[in-house]
Scaffold this active site. Structure first.
Site, short mmCIF file in Angstrom:
data_model
loop_
_atom_site.label_atom_id
_atom_site.label_comp_id
_atom_site.label_asym_id
_atom_site.label_seq_id
_atom_site.Cartn_x
_atom_site.Cartn_y
_atom_site.Cartn_z
N HIS A 246 25.84 26.27 0.81
CA HIS A 246 27.25 25.93 0.67
C HIS A 246 28.16 27.23 0.05
O HIS A 246 29.14 27.75 0.51
CB HIS A 246 27.30 24.92 -0.60
N GLU A 247 27.91 28.27 -1.04
CA GLU A 247 29.04 29.45 -1.20
C GLU A 247 28.87 30.17 -0.27
O GLU A 247 29.81 31.30 -0.35
CB GLU A 247 28.46 30.04 -2.68
N HIS B 88 31.29 29.88 2.13
CA HIS B 88 33.16 30.28 1.94
C HIS B 88 33.36 31.51 2.31
O HIS B 88 33.90 31.52 2.06
CB HIS B 88 33.20 30.35 0.27
N HIS C 258 33.48 31.98 6.03
CA HIS C 258 34.96 31.77 6.14
C HIS C 258 35.78 32.66 5.99
O HIS C 258 36.75 32.44 6.79
CB HIS C 258 35.57 30.08 5.39
#
Length: 527
Positions: free
Chosen positions: A469-470, A473, A476
Site C-alpha cells: 500500500h505505502e 504511494h 504514484h
C-alpha cells in the site's frame, strides 16, 4: 596496518538537498525557514504590483512561489518525522509551525486572489492556457473563495485568525503523539501466547525482570492480536487509546469549537458540511444515508460472525478458567479474529511470517513493479541519507532509461521516528520555474521489527499488504506526469488519493504474486 579509504556519501543526480539530516543544526533549520518565508512573500508581492495581467505576471509566479515553498520547506520540516536528535525534531516542529503560519498568510492574501480572478475573467483567454494550467487557475480561485476571500475584511480577519490557531493546535496534537514514548512492563506470563521471535526483540528490564512493551504500532498490534492474557490486551488497549489524553483532549475540544466557528463564517452549517462540499458525497446527509444503508446490509453477516467470536471466547474462557461475560470487548476483536483464522481456516500467522522475509519481499516487490509499470530500480549504496537504516533506490524508465526519481525506504523503528506507516514526498517531479522537469523523490516510513539474532525481519501478511500500500504511494509520486506542483503525485482529489495504493495492494491477495513474493527464510539462508 593499511586502512581502506571510504569515499564520502554523494548527492544523487537531480537531488536538490543533502538528506544527511545529521549535518544540520537547529540554527540551520531556523535560518532556512526565515528565508523561505521571505522569498515566498517577495514573489507574491511582485504579483500584487503587476499592472499587466498575463500568465507570466500572475499565474506562473504564484505557482513558482508554491513550488519554492514546497521544495525548500520539506528539508526543514521532514526531520520531525525521522531525526534521532530531539533538539532537531523540535527545531523542525518549530519550522513547520512557522511555515504553516506563512501558508495561511499566503492563502489569505486578497490582493493575490483579486489578481487571479481578474486575470481569469478578462485576460486568460489570450494565453490559451494548457488544461492543467487552466485547472490550476480555477483551483486557486475556488480555494480562495473557500477561504472567504470574497467576504468583507472583518470576516476575513476572523477566518485568518482561526486558521492560524487551528494550524498550531493540529501540529501540537500530532507532535504530542509523535513524542509519546511510554511503555508497559510486562512479565513473561503477561505475554502468554506471544511468539518467541516477538519476545526476544523486546528490551528486558533486569530490575523488575519484565519486558518493556511500547505503545507503538509494531508492539501494540501484535500483542492485541496474539496475547492470550485478556488483562494484558485490556491494559494495552486502554493505554494505547489514552495516549496524550490530558493535553490532546483539550486541544481537540478547541479544534472542534474553532472549526464550527470557521464553517459558520463561511456560510456552512458545520465543519462536516464545509469538508464534504468538495468531496463526492457532497454533504453529511449523503454520508449518513450511505452509512445507515451499509449498516443494514452488514448486520446479518455480523450476527453470524459475532456468534462465532463469542463461541471462541466462551471456549477459551472455559479452557483457562476465566470469567465469561457473554460480550465482545474492544480488546477482544483482533485476538478472536486471529483465532478464527487459525481454528476455522487453519491459518497460522506465525508460520505464514516465515515465508515473508523483508529483504526477499522487497526484492520481489520491486520486480513486480518493474514489470507492471515498466520501471528499472537500482540500489544506491553510498548516498546522503538521514540514517544508516535507510535504503535508497534510483528509478528509471524501463524503456527510455530516463531518470524518474528516487525512493528512500526507512523501514525500522527507532526513538523519535514517526510511529506508524506513511509515504512522504520529498521532491516533486514537476516542471521547475525554467520549464525543466525535476526528478521526483519520496520516502516510505514503516516500523517493521528489526532482524533478530537468529532470524531476518519477518512480515505477517497484513504487513506485506501495508508494505504494498505505502509503496503504491511512492509509485504514484514517482510516475506522476503533472507539470505543476499543485497537482503532482499524491496531490490529487481527496476521493482519489488512496485509490492507486488500494489497487496496487490487491496483489497480495492473489495466488500468483503471493507465490512470487514468498520464500521460507531458512531456504534463503541455505541457498
Amino acid at each position: 596496518m593499511a586502512f581502506a579509504w571510504i569515499p564520502p556519501p554523494v548527492k544523487p543526480e537531480g537531488v536538490f538537498h543533502n538528506w544527511d539530516l545529521r549535518l544540520y543544526s537547529p540554527d540551520d533549520l531556523f535560518h532556512r525557514t526565515v528565508d523561505i518565508v521571505k522569498q515566498t512573500k517577495k514573489i507574491l508581492d511582485k504579483v500584487s504590483r503587476a499592472k499587466v495581467l498575463t500568465y507570466e505576471t500572475v499565474l506562473k509566479p504564484v505557482l513558482d512561489a508554491h513550488q519554492f515553498s514546497c521544495l525548500q520547506g520539506v528539508l526543514v520540516t521532514f526531520p520531525r518525522h525521522v531525526s534521532e536528535c530531539p533538539v532537531l525534531r523540535q527545531a523542525a516542529a518549530d519550522a513547520t509551525r512557522t511555515l504553516e503560519e506563512s501558508n495561511v498568510e499566503m492563502s489569505m492574501r486578497k490582493d493575490i486572489f483579486d489578481k487571479l480572478v481578474l486575470y481569469k475573467e478578462k485576460f486568460s483567454s489570450r494565453d490559451n492556457l494548457k488544461p492543467e494550467l487552466a485547472r490550476c487557475l480555477n483551483y486557486l480561485i475556488h480555494n480562495g473563495r473557500r477561504n472567504g476571500l470574497h467576504l468583507n475584511e472583518g470576516v476575513r480577519n476572523k477566518i485568518k485568525s482561526i486558521k492560524k490557531r487551528l494550524s498550531e493546535l493540529q501540529l501540537q496534537f500530532t507532535r504530542n503523539l509523535a513524542e509519546e514514548n511510554s511503555y508497559l512492563l510486562l512479565s513473561y506470563e503477561d505475554l502468554t501466547g506471544m511468539p518467541y521471535s516477538f519476545i526476544e526483540g523486546l528490551n528486558f528490564d533486569p530490575d523488575t525482570k519484565k519486558y518493556e512493551v511500547t505503545l507503538k504500532s509494531h508492539h501494540f498490534f501484535p500483542v492485541t492480536r496474539k496475547c492470550g492474557n485478556p488483562e494484558t490486551r485490556r491494559i494495552m488497549e486502554y493505554y494505547y487509546q489514552s495516549r496524550c489524553q490530558p493535553q490532546n483532549t483539550k486541544i481537540l475540544e478547541e479544534i472542534i469549537e474553532l472549526r464550527q466557528q470557521e464553517a459558520e463564517l463561511l456560510g456552512y452549517r458545520n465543519h462536516a458540511s464545509y469538508i464534504q462540499d468538495i468531496l463526492m458525497a457532497k454533504n453529511p446527509q449523503n454520508v449518513k444515508k450511505f452509512l445507515i444503508d451499509l449498516t443494514k446490509k452488514l448486520k446479518p453477516p455480523w450476527e453470524i460472525e459475532k456468534k462465532q467470536l463469542l463461541e471462541l471466547k466462551k471456549k477459551e474462557c472455559e479452557k483457562y478458567n476465566l470469567p465469561f461475560n457473554e460480550r465482545l470487548e474492544l480488546w477482544d476483536f483482533r485476538y478472536y479474529t486471529t483465532l478464527v483464522e487459525e481454528e476455522m481456516y487453519t491459518i497460522n500467522q506465525d508460520e505464514v511470517m516465515e515465508y515473508f522475509p523483508l529483504d526477499f519481499v522487497t526484492h520481489q516487490m520491486l520486480s513486480i513493479y518493474e514489470q507492471l509499470l515498466n520501471l528499472k530500480f537500482s540500489y544506491l549504496g553510498n548516498v546522503q541519507k538521514w540514517h544508516d537504516d535507510v535504503i535508497v533506490y534510483r528509478v528509471k524508465d524501463g524503456e527510455t532509461d530516463h531518470l524518474m526519481g528516487y525512493i528512500y525506504l526507512d523501514l525500522y523503528p527507532r526513538p523519535g521516528k514517526f510511529g506508524h506507516a506513511c509515504s512522504i514526498p520529498l521532491q516533486a517531479g514537476c516542471l521547475d520555474s525554467n520549464g525543466r522537469r525535476q526528478c521526483a523523490m519520496a520516502a516510505m516510513l514503516t516500523n517493521f521489527n528489526r532482524p533478530k539474532h537468529s532470524k531476518p525481519t519477518l512480515l505477517d501478511h497484513k504487513e506485506v499488504e501495508q508494505y504494498f500500500h505505502e509503496f503504491g504511494h511512492l509509485m504514484h509520486t514517482i510516475c506522476s506526469k503533472a507539470e505543476t506542483p499543485l497537482f503532482f503525485g499524491t496531490k490529487v482529489e481527496t476521493d482519489f488519493v488512496e485509490a492507486p495504493s488500494q489497487m496496487l495492494e490487491n496483489w497480495v491477495w492473489h495466488p500468483e504474486p503471493l507465490q512470487y513474493l514468498s520464500r521460507h527464510f531458512k531456504v534463503l539462508m541455505h541457498s
